[in-house]
Design a protein around this motif. Structure first.
Motif, PDB file in Angstrom:
ATOM      1  N   ILE A   9      13.130   3.482  -3.691  1.00 47.72           N
ATOM      2  CA  ILE A   9      12.242   3.839  -2.581  1.00 47.72           C
ATOM      3  C   ILE A   9      12.042   2.662  -1.637  1.00 47.72           C
ATOM      4  CG2 ILE A   9       9.886   4.549  -1.992  1.00 47.72           C
ATOM      5  CD1 ILE A   9       9.904   6.227  -4.565  1.00 47.72           C
ATOM      6  N   LEU A  10      11.926   1.454  -2.186  1.00 44.84           N
ATOM      7  CA  LEU A  10      11.776   0.276  -1.339  1.00 44.84           C
ATOM      8  C   LEU A  10      12.997   0.075  -0.450  1.00 44.84           C
ATOM      9  CD1 LEU A  10      10.292  -2.263  -0.438  1.00 44.84           C
ATOM     10  CD2 LEU A  10      11.228  -3.456  -2.434  1.00 44.84           C
ATOM     11  N   LEU A  11      14.177   0.340  -0.979  1.00 45.62           N
ATOM     12  CA  LEU A  11      15.398   0.221  -0.180  1.00 45.62           C
ATOM     13  C   LEU A  11      15.369   1.200   0.993  1.00 45.62           C
ATOM     14  CD1 LEU A  11      18.211  -0.939   0.325  1.00 45.62           C
ATOM     15  CD2 LEU A  11      19.121   0.791  -1.253  1.00 45.62           C
TER      16      LEU A  11
ATOM     17  N   ILE B  11      -4.066  -1.598   6.675  1.00 42.90           N
ATOM     18  CA  ILE B  11      -3.267  -0.423   6.309  1.00 42.90           C
ATOM     19  C   ILE B  11      -3.365  -0.161   4.813  1.00 42.90           C
ATOM     20  CG2 ILE B  11      -0.909   0.498   6.150  1.00 42.90           C
ATOM     21  CD1 ILE B  11      -0.332  -0.866   8.814  1.00 42.90           C
ATOM     22  N   TYR B  12      -3.375  -1.236   4.022  1.00 43.45           N
ATOM     23  CA  TYR B  12      -3.549  -1.048   2.580  1.00 43.45           C
ATOM     24  C   TYR B  12      -4.881  -0.353   2.298  1.00 43.45           C
ATOM     25  CZ  TYR B  12      -4.134  -1.580  -2.345  1.00 43.45           C
ATOM     26  OH  TYR B  12      -4.356  -1.284  -3.673  1.00 43.45           O
ATOM     27  N   TYR B  13      -5.932  -0.764   2.996  1.00 43.63           N
ATOM     28  CA  TYR B  13      -7.236  -0.110   2.816  1.00 43.63           C
ATOM     29  C   TYR B  13      -7.124   1.392   3.100  1.00 43.63           C
ATOM     30  CZ  TYR B  13     -11.880   1.609   3.962  1.00 43.63           C
ATOM     31  OH  TYR B  13     -13.022   2.380   4.012  1.00 43.63           O
ATOM     32  N   LEU B  14      -6.481   1.758   4.208  1.00 39.93           N
ATOM     33  CA  LEU B  14      -6.338   3.174   4.566  1.00 39.93           C
ATOM     34  C   LEU B  14      -5.517   3.930   3.524  1.00 39.93           C
ATOM     35  CD1 LEU B  14      -5.646   2.835   8.390  1.00 39.93           C
ATOM     36  CD2 LEU B  14      -7.816   3.424   7.286  1.00 39.93           C
ATOM     37  N   PHE B  15      -4.424   3.314   3.089  1.00 37.41           N
ATOM     38  CA  PHE B  15      -3.573   3.907   2.061  1.00 37.41           C
ATOM     39  C   PHE B  15      -4.352   4.109   0.769  1.00 37.41           C
ATOM     40  CE2 PHE B  15      -1.074   2.297  -1.651  1.00 37.41           C
ATOM     41  CZ  PHE B  15      -0.360   3.464  -1.926  1.00 37.41           C
ATOM     42  N   HIS B  16      -5.060   3.075   0.341  1.00 41.88           N
ATOM     43  CA  HIS B  16      -5.787   3.122  -0.923  1.00 41.88           C
ATOM     44  C   HIS B  16      -6.931   4.140  -0.849  1.00 41.88           C
ATOM     45  CE1 HIS B  16      -7.622   0.526  -4.403  1.00 41.88           C
ATOM     46  NE2 HIS B  16      -7.293   1.748  -4.790  1.00 41.88           N
ATOM     47  N   ARG B  17      -7.628   4.151   0.267  1.00 46.76           N
ATOM     48  CA  ARG B  17      -8.714   5.131   0.427  1.00 46.76           C
ATOM     49  C   ARG B  17      -8.158   6.548   0.412  1.00 46.76           C
ATOM     50  NH1 ARG B  17     -13.561   5.130   5.028  1.00 46.76           N
ATOM     51  NH2 ARG B  17     -14.429   7.165   4.431  1.00 46.76           N
TER      52      ARG B  17
ATOM     53  N   ALA C 281      -3.074  12.080  -7.431  1.00 50.39           N
ATOM     54  CA  ALA C 281      -2.232  12.347  -8.600  1.00 50.39           C
ATOM     55  C   ALA C 281      -1.240  11.212  -8.833  1.00 50.39           C
ATOM     56  CB  ALA C 281      -1.489  13.671  -8.419  1.00 50.39           C
ATOM     57  N   GLY C 282      -0.786  10.576  -7.757  1.00 47.67           N
ATOM     58  CA  GLY C 282       0.131   9.458  -7.887  1.00 47.67           C
ATOM     59  C   GLY C 282      -0.553   8.148  -8.202  1.00 47.67           C
TER      60      GLY C 282
ATOM     61  N   ARG D 180       4.268   5.808  -5.136  1.00 48.05           N
ATOM     62  CA  ARG D 180       5.425   5.200  -4.478  1.00 48.05           C
ATOM     63  C   ARG D 180       6.092   6.160  -3.510  1.00 48.05           C
ATOM     64  NH1 ARG D 180       2.575   1.679  -7.025  1.00 48.05           N
ATOM     65  NH2 ARG D 180       3.432  -0.350  -6.569  1.00 48.05           N
ATOM     66  N   PHE D 181       6.005   7.455  -3.761  1.00 48.33           N
ATOM     67  CA  PHE D 181       6.681   8.437  -2.917  1.00 48.33           C
ATOM     68  C   PHE D 181       6.079   8.519  -1.512  1.00 48.33           C
ATOM     69  CE2 PHE D 181       7.803  10.152  -7.171  1.00 48.33           C
ATOM     70  CZ  PHE D 181       9.178  10.138  -7.026  1.00 48.33           C
ATOM     71  N   HIS D 182       4.784   8.249  -1.389  1.00 52.11           N
ATOM     72  CA  HIS D 182       4.162   8.370  -0.065  1.00 52.11           C
ATOM     73  C   HIS D 182       3.689   7.031   0.511  1.00 52.11           C
ATOM     74  CE1 HIS D 182       0.644   8.728  -2.848  1.00 52.11           C
ATOM     75  NE2 HIS D 182       0.018   8.045  -1.909  1.00 52.11           N
ATOM     76  N   LYS D 183       3.708   5.991  -0.281  1.00 56.08           N
ATOM     77  CA  LYS D 183       3.118   4.709   0.118  1.00 56.08           C
ATOM     78  C   LYS D 183       3.652   4.195   1.452  1.00 56.08           C
ATOM     79  CE  LYS D 183       2.682  -0.113  -1.398  1.00 56.08           C
ATOM     80  NZ  LYS D 183       2.825  -1.056  -2.539  1.00 56.08           N
ATOM     81  N   TYR D 184       4.960   4.081   1.579  1.00 57.68           N
ATOM     82  CA  TYR D 184       5.539   3.350   2.711  1.00 57.68           C
ATOM     83  C   TYR D 184       5.403   4.096   4.046  1.00 57.68           C
ATOM     84  CZ  TYR D 184       7.253   0.096  -0.757  1.00 57.68           C
ATOM     85  OH  TYR D 184       7.321  -0.832  -1.761  1.00 57.68           O
ATOM     86  N   PHE D 185       5.076   5.386   3.999  1.00 56.77           N
ATOM     87  CA  PHE D 185       4.839   6.105   5.257  1.00 56.77           C
ATOM     88  C   PHE D 185       3.670   5.482   6.025  1.00 56.77           C
ATOM     89  CE2 PHE D 185       7.142   9.392   2.893  1.00 56.77           C
ATOM     90  CZ  PHE D 185       8.043   9.817   3.863  1.00 56.77           C
ATOM     91  N   PHE D 186       2.700   4.935   5.319  1.00 60.91           N
ATOM     92  CA  PHE D 186       1.538   4.325   5.965  1.00 60.91           C
ATOM     93  C   PHE D 186       1.922   3.072   6.754  1.00 60.91           C
ATOM     94  CE2 PHE D 186      -0.441   7.085   2.953  1.00 60.91           C
ATOM     95  CZ  PHE D 186      -1.708   7.358   3.438  1.00 60.91           C
TER      96      PHE D 186
END
Length: 270
Positions: free
Chosen positions: A64-66, A102-108, A118-119, A142-148
């Motif tokens: 996913i990182l790639l 952005i991490y704050y928004l993702f984590h929230r 669920a993830g 991990r499936f949705h993280k990088y969209f943020f």
């Protein structure tokens, strides 16, 4: 710079090689201190499950990182801001703040959107707070993280800068998963995420639910109404509001997806 240049550089990234020994040494020292003090902060089956969550995450992250890196590269290639933002010292500092917000928004979002939760929920299913919990990563997130983070390369920051800062942010978060550090001096507690603030985040007490989503800076929680102080009168109770009954790794990683599916099947209409 072409994509092969970035891929070659990320392949030579030594941050993980440095961080893993540090994490292992910290876990061993905390385990030793825990046994010496008799606090029972480590539970064998729970810790083993935490290690499995790390393994699952690393396997998923590799692919996913790639894909995220390639997406970052192509977005960076089309933005006119790449001629302005380079690797100046101020660009690194600016990116550090942007990444943390952005991490704050993702984590929230992980706490407020059930599919995202669920993830993320494996990280919160531990009923103890220790450095082992820090490696108990949310697998499915991990499936949705990088969209943020897709907006960041469009702002002119190159892919390697982004990945480096994201890694530094996560490296910082390791140390806040502990009971051994109580309150720090007030200015630090006001600005930064600390073990005290993160104990609140992991608590299942009603007063503490969905609070303190910070990565590095607790100021986002203070500004956006999600901050809660750790109170002497209310000790955090770790785990979920309804704790899982098994430390079997697949169950830990997927139980909330199963719960969502069961709810969908029970619904009598779309």
């Amino acid at each position: 710079m072409d994509i092969q240049f970035y891929l070659d550089q990320i392949a030579q990234d030594n941050l993980k090689l440095i961080s893993f020994p540090i994490f292992i040494i910290a876990i061993v020292l905390e385990f030793w201190a825990d046994r010496k003090e008799g606090l029972n902060l480590y539970r064998k089956n729970e810790f083993i499950a935490s290690v499995w969550m790390l393994v699952f995450t690393l396997i998923l992250e590799a692919g996913i990182l790639l894909l995220a890196f390639i997406a970052f590269y192509h977005i960076h290639e089309i933005t006119p801001l790449k001629e302005i933002i380079g690797r100046q010292w101020w660009a690194w500092i600016l990116l550090f703040f942007i990444d943390d917000f952005i991490y704050y928004l993702f984590h929230r979002s992980n706490h407020e959107v059930r599919l995202f939760w669920a993830g993320h929920v494996p990280h919160h299913s531990a009923m103890t707070m220790n450095f082992g919990t820090a490696i108990r990563q949310g697998v499915g997130e991990r499936f949705h993280k990088y969209f943020f983070w897709l907006i960041v390369p469009f702002l002119g920051f190159d892919p390697l800068m982004i990945i480096t800062i994201m890694s530094l942010n996560l490296f910082y978060q390791f140390w806040v998963h502990t009971e051994f550090v109580r309150k720090l001096p007030a200015p630090i507690e006001y600005i930064f995420n600390t073990p005290s603030h993160h104990r609140v985040h992991h608590a299942s007490n009603i007063k503490y639910l969905d609070r303190n989503h910070a990565g590095v800076f607790i100021i986002w929680d203070r500004l956006l109404g999600t901050f809660s102080e750790e109170l002497i009168t209310e000790k955090p109770k770790y785990g979920l509001t309804e704790n899982i009954k098994s430390n079997q790794p697949i169950h830990v990683a997927t139980h909330e997806y199963q719960a969502i599916w069961n709810d969908v099947k029970r619904a009598d209409k779309f």
